[in-house]
Motif scaffolding. Sequence first.
Motif, PDB file in Angstrom:
ATOM      1  N   ARG A 265       0.838  -1.196   0.000  1.00 30.88           N
ATOM      2  CA  ARG A 265       0.000   0.000   0.000  1.00 30.88           C
ATOM      3  C   ARG A 265       0.875   1.249   0.000  1.00 30.88           C
ATOM      4  NH1 ARG A 265      -5.180   0.303   4.004  1.00 30.88           N
ATOM      5  NH2 ARG A 265      -5.155  -1.889   3.424  1.00 30.88           N
TER       6      ARG A 265
ATOM      7  N   GLU B  26      -7.949   5.281   5.177  1.00 30.66           N
ATOM      8  CA  GLU B  26      -7.658   3.845   5.268  1.00 30.66           C
ATOM      9  C   GLU B  26      -8.948   3.028   5.299  1.00 30.66           C
ATOM     10  OE1 GLU B  26      -4.645   2.175   5.371  1.00 30.66           O
ATOM     11  OE2 GLU B  26      -3.600   4.072   5.011  1.00 30.66           O
TER      12      GLU B  26
ATOM     13  N   ASN C 253      -9.991   0.106   2.750  1.00 27.91           N
ATOM     14  CA  ASN C 253     -10.302  -1.246   3.239  1.00 27.91           C
ATOM     15  C   ASN C 253     -11.690  -1.695   2.771  1.00 27.91           C
ATOM     16  OD1 ASN C 253      -7.823  -1.546   4.504  1.00 27.91           O
ATOM     17  ND2 ASN C 253      -8.566  -0.708   6.438  1.00 27.91           N
TER      18      ASN C 253
ATOM     19  N   HIS D  18     -12.489  -5.009   0.557  1.00 27.07           N
ATOM     20  CA  HIS D  18     -13.494  -6.000   0.955  1.00 27.07           C
ATOM     21  C   HIS D  18     -14.550  -6.163  -0.129  1.00 27.07           C
ATOM     22  CE1 HIS D  18     -12.336  -5.008   5.368  1.00 27.07           C
ATOM     23  NE2 HIS D  18     -11.470  -5.815   4.794  1.00 27.07           N
TER      24      HIS D  18
ATOM     25  N   GLU E 139      -9.230  -9.485   1.793  1.00 29.53           N
ATOM     26  CA  GLU E 139      -9.092  -9.050   3.174  1.00 29.53           C
ATOM     27  C   GLU E 139      -7.940  -8.064   3.350  1.00 29.53           C
ATOM     28  OE1 GLU E 139     -10.433  -8.540   6.846  1.00 29.53           O
ATOM     29  OE2 GLU E 139     -11.419  -9.817   5.362  1.00 29.53           O
ATOM     30  N   HIS E 140      -6.875  -8.225   2.543  1.00 31.34           N
ATOM     31  CA  HIS E 140      -5.721  -7.327   2.610  1.00 31.34           C
ATOM     32  C   HIS E 140      -5.121  -7.223   1.214  1.00 31.34           C
ATOM     33  CE1 HIS E 140      -3.006 -10.765   2.474  1.00 31.34           C
ATOM     34  NE2 HIS E 140      -3.844 -11.337   3.320  1.00 31.34           N
ATOM     35  N   GLU E 141      -4.192  -6.316   1.031  1.00 29.55           N
ATOM     36  CA  GLU E 141      -3.645  -6.047  -0.300  1.00 29.55           C
ATOM     37  C   GLU E 141      -2.468  -6.943  -0.676  1.00 29.55           C
ATOM     38  OE1 GLU E 141      -1.663  -3.302   2.604  1.00 29.55           O
ATOM     39  OE2 GLU E 141      -3.724  -3.817   2.184  1.00 29.55           O
TER      40      GLU E 141
END
Length: 165
Positions: free
Chosen positions: A110, A122, A126, A130, A135-137
């Motif tokens: 990120r 942020e 996020n 989603h 769930e994350h990058e």
Amino acid sequence: MNEWFELSEPWWHFAGRGVLTYLGLLVLMRLAGKRSFGEMSAFDVLVLVLAGGTLRTAIIGDDHSYLGAFIGVASILVTNRVLAWFCTRSPRFNRVVEGMPAILVRDGRRDAVELRRQDIPEAAFNRALHAAGMEHEGSVVIARLEPNGKITFIRQDEALQGRGG
């Protein structure tokens, strides 16, 4: 009934005001940034309604005829079509009008500086992750803030498929 069609100014005043208002608002929207109306929040809707109400006077002034308003709107629609025509025929002009995408994630990392520069909290980033089913990058090869304000994600598996792998 005649007062509906009696203009308080020459017709071309309404056309010129419509064109200038459209172009002026386009410049203001570009200056406001990509995120201005990418995801319409309640705040964005309020800004849109207030801007429209405020700009009414810029387009038709004190005129109360129906014809004046229609001339103003017609000039806005024609201006929009002309700009769209030029944008489809000139990539350089399109970049000036729309802007370029901003890279938010590269190879799973990120870019906090770019997120701040683009005014993306942020939590909003996020939510976009989603919504894209992540769930994350970590599995994102690249994430872009597109000129229309939407965030697009290219996952590692999608990038490999694109290369024939």
